[in-house]
Design an enzyme around this catalytic site. Structure first.
Site, PDB file in Angstrom:
ATOM      1  N   HIS A  57     -99.769  66.735   4.341  1.00  0.00           N
ATOM      2  CA  HIS A  57    -100.193  65.617   5.288  1.00  0.00           C
ATOM      3  C   HIS A  57    -101.483  65.131   4.968  1.00  0.00           C
ATOM      4  O   HIS A  57    -102.500  65.717   5.101  1.00  0.00           O
ATOM      5  CB  HIS A  57    -100.039  66.309   6.539  1.00  0.00           C
ATOM      6  CG  HIS A  57    -100.203  65.292   7.799  1.00  0.00           C
ATOM      7  ND1 HIS A  57     -99.141  64.935   8.827  1.00  0.00           N
ATOM      8  CD2 HIS A  57    -101.256  64.624   8.117  1.00  0.00           C
ATOM      9  CE1 HIS A  57     -99.705  63.837   9.500  1.00  0.00           C
ATOM     10  NE2 HIS A  57    -100.874  63.683   9.400  1.00  0.00           N
ATOM     11  N   HIS A  59    -104.209  61.190   4.999  1.00  0.00           N
ATOM     12  CA  HIS A  59    -104.193  59.795   5.057  1.00  0.00           C
ATOM     13  C   HIS A  59    -105.185  59.219   3.907  1.00  0.00           C
ATOM     14  O   HIS A  59    -106.463  59.286   4.186  1.00  0.00           O
ATOM     15  CB  HIS A  59    -104.933  59.631   6.413  1.00  0.00           C
ATOM     16  CG  HIS A  59    -103.988  60.033   7.859  1.00  0.00           C
ATOM     17  ND1 HIS A  59    -103.155  59.163   8.189  1.00  0.00           N
ATOM     18  CD2 HIS A  59    -103.731  61.325   8.070  1.00  0.00           C
ATOM     19  CE1 HIS A  59    -102.609  59.543   9.109  1.00  0.00           C
ATOM     20  NE2 HIS A  59    -102.696  60.930   9.083  1.00  0.00           N
ATOM     21  N   GLN A 152     -99.364  53.450  12.943  1.00  0.00           N
ATOM     22  CA  GLN A 152    -100.523  54.011  13.581  1.00  0.00           C
ATOM     23  C   GLN A 152    -100.689  53.577  15.096  1.00  0.00           C
ATOM     24  O   GLN A 152    -101.042  54.154  15.967  1.00  0.00           O
ATOM     25  CB  GLN A 152    -101.932  53.488  12.883  1.00  0.00           C
ATOM     26  CG  GLN A 152    -103.147  53.963  13.415  1.00  0.00           C
ATOM     27  CD  GLN A 152    -103.561  55.503  13.633  1.00  0.00           C
ATOM     28  OE1 GLN A 152    -103.972  56.139  12.657  1.00  0.00           O
ATOM     29  NE2 GLN A 152    -103.410  56.148  14.360  1.00  0.00           N
ATOM     30  N   HIS A 210     -95.956  61.860  12.912  1.00  0.00           N
ATOM     31  CA  HIS A 210     -97.097  62.549  13.704  1.00  0.00           C
ATOM     32  C   HIS A 210     -96.312  62.862  15.030  1.00  0.00           C
ATOM     33  O   HIS A 210     -95.772  61.995  15.737  1.00  0.00           O
ATOM     34  CB  HIS A 210     -98.065  61.424  13.847  1.00  0.00           C
ATOM     35  CG  HIS A 210     -99.215  61.410  12.673  1.00  0.00           C
ATOM     36  ND1 HIS A 210     -98.567  60.962  11.578  1.00  0.00           N
ATOM     37  CD2 HIS A 210    -100.294  61.849  12.847  1.00  0.00           C
ATOM     38  CE1 HIS A 210     -99.715  60.925  10.734  1.00  0.00           C
ATOM     39  NE2 HIS A 210    -100.669  61.523  11.523  1.00  0.00           N
ATOM     40  N   GLU A 213     -99.057  65.120  19.221  1.00  0.00           N
ATOM     41  CA  GLU A 213    -100.469  65.395  18.648  1.00  0.00           C
ATOM     42  C   GLU A 213    -101.398  65.357  19.954  1.00  0.00           C
ATOM     43  O   GLU A 213    -102.180  64.413  19.969  1.00  0.00           O
ATOM     44  CB  GLU A 213    -100.924  64.630  17.568  1.00  0.00           C
ATOM     45  CG  GLU A 213    -102.482  65.012  17.109  1.00  0.00           C
ATOM     46  CD  GLU A 213    -103.045  64.121  15.931  1.00  0.00           C
ATOM     47  OE1 GLU A 213    -102.311  63.149  15.358  1.00  0.00           O
ATOM     48  OE2 GLU A 213    -103.950  64.582  15.180  1.00  0.00           O
ATOM     49  N   ASP A 309    -104.784  66.463   6.195  1.00  0.00           N
ATOM     50  CA  ASP A 309    -104.773  65.407   7.106  1.00  0.00           C
ATOM     51  C   ASP A 309    -105.992  64.437   6.828  1.00  0.00           C
ATOM     52  O   ASP A 309    -105.790  63.230   6.545  1.00  0.00           O
ATOM     53  CB  ASP A 309    -104.959  65.990   8.717  1.00  0.00           C
ATOM     54  CG  ASP A 309    -104.550  64.959   9.592  1.00  0.00           C
ATOM     55  OD1 ASP A 309    -104.013  63.889   9.190  1.00  0.00           O
ATOM     56  OD2 ASP A 309    -104.495  65.449  10.898  1.00  0.00           O
TER      57      ASP A 309
HETATM   58 FE   FE2 Z   1    -102.454  62.655  10.298  1.00  0.00          FE
END
Ligand code: FE2
Length: 422
Positions: A57, A59, A152, A210, A213, A309
């Site tokens: 995971h 970005h 997102q 996701h 969260e 992450d």
């Molecule tokens: Fe993430």
């Protein structure tokens, strides 16, 4: 004549004095004490040889952008998302590519040779998608980059969200992403999970969302994700990332939920570094830790990985592509201190994420790719304790990176001249 022979290696499962024979980029033999002629022989000296680290995971479109255009003052997920929204209009293809390539350099030096990166599909231009597809191709000789179409701003909440995500898949993005807890309502979040799982099923894609969260004990999209996974027969192909709300859920409800997750063979990714810093921000004391229930999920038979992450971006001001740092934090936050649990933390940054990504030819077994890392450690718990130096990193039998064993010179009366920390 072998291409490469590693001797006197300790493997993560504890076997010692092991030799790893390599021919044409693949492991041909893993045998105790094997000696054979080879173009190159590397004596591991009893140290740990592991399959490469895998990050389930990440970005990569935002990495190494820390401070642009400002830093996250509150430290919350939502300010991070707002900050990324400010940064996005200023991004260029070349800037994303250069930052990503720089990150991949660090990753290789850390023995991190496979990364699943979410890529933001929110904007119609799909600029980050185009950039990371470019990066994926450029790093392919030395690093497996798997991309997740990540809406997102919400697949239903943002205008064109679903259409843009579908266009990203058509361009070659590998995995279907989602962010149900960011949709406008619980119902819309559940609807987004259904739509996205059906989309993945129709295209034969994996799913990695996701999910939940937040610190909200009533955020229960993982229940819907598990349901859709079993309804559509996607067992073993769907991952829930973060699942931080599970930290705050009622214990009775979790006892039902975990059985449903196990039934669906749902993958789980906790991101200890991020979860411990982003979650619990609305608490006074005691402050919740935010990380999902890692040891309990492992005990229930689920495949759990630790992800990194973020590194130096709107959400996180630290990191250096070191999966042992993620494992170190996961071990502490999850109180995973027994011998067996420390070994599980090592698996959570190696074999477990490899399974979630569906990597082929992974592992220290005959027939697998000759991809491995020589660590300045004697066993997995030692590697986590020391965030051990990667003395050598090989892929397809070729050396990609090396660094010397760390040692400090000492000037102490009556004591040795150096200390190696082993
Ligand atoms: Fe993430």
């Amino acid at each position: 004549m072998l291409d490469l022979l590693i001797t006197h290696a300790t493997l993560p499962d504890g076997r010692q004095n092991m030799s790893i024979a390599v021919q044409d980029g693949r492991i041909t033999e893993v045998t105790e004490g094997l000696q054979a002629p080879a173009h190159e022989t590397v004596d591991a000296g009893g140290l740990l040889v592991s399959p490469p680290f895998v990050d389930a995971h990440f970005h990569m479109d935002s990495t190494l952008s820390y401070g642009q255009p400002r830093v996250n003052e509150s430290g919350t997920l939502l300010e991070g998302i707002a900050l990324w929204g400010e940064l996005k209009p200023t991004l260029t293809h070349e800037a994303i590519v250069q930052r990503a390539l720089q990150y991949c350099d660090m990753a290789v030096a850390r023995g991190l040779l496979a990364i699943r990166s979410h890529v933001d599909t929110s904007h119609a231009s799909l600029l980050p998608v185009q950039a990371l597809l470019d990066v994926k191709q450029r790093v392919a000789p030395y690093l497996d980059l798997q991309l997740v179409a990540f809406p997102q701003d919400g697949v239903l909440r943002a205008p064109g969200g679903l259409e843009n995500l579908k266009r990203a898949l058509a361009l070659g993005v590998d995995v279907v992403g989602g962010i149900p807890h960011f949709e406008r309502t619980m119902a819309q979040g559940a609807e987004s999970v259904k739509i996205l799982c059906e989309l993945a099923a129709s295209q034969g894609k994996r799913v990695d969302m996701h999910c939940d969260e937040s610190d909200d004990p009533h955020s229960r999209h993982v229940e819907t994700l598990a349901y859709e996974t079993q309804r559509l027969g996607l067992h073993g192909r769907v991952t829930g990332s973060h699942l931080t709300s599970m930290h705050s859920m009622d214990n009775y409800y979790v006892s039902k939920l975990m059985a449903l997750m196990a039934e669906a063979d749902l993958g789980v990714v906790a991101n200890p570094l991020i979860n411990i810093t982003l979650q619990g921000r609305h608490d006074t004391y005691p402050k919740r830790r935010g990380m999902t229930r890692v040891p309990e999920l492992m005990a229930a038979g689920l495949t759990v990985a630790f992800g990194h992450d973020c590194v130096l971006d709107p959400w996180y001001s630290g990191g250096s592509a070191d999966m042992l740092e993620a494992a170190h934090m996961g071990l502490h936050v999850g109180q995973m201190t027994s011998q067996a649990a420390m070994r599980q933390c090592f698996d959570a940054v190696t074999v477990n994420p490899a399974r979630l990504l569906g990597l082929e030819g992974y592992g220290l077994v005959p027939g697998a790719f000759a991809d491995f890392v020589l660590l300045h450690a004697r066993h997995p718990a030692d590697a986590i304790r020391l965030r051990a130096a990667r003395l050598g990193v090989w892929r397809r039998g070729k050396l990609l990176a090396r660094q010397p064993a760390p040692a400090a010179q000492l000037h102490l009366p009556g004591r040795p001249e150096k200390v190696s920390f082993l």
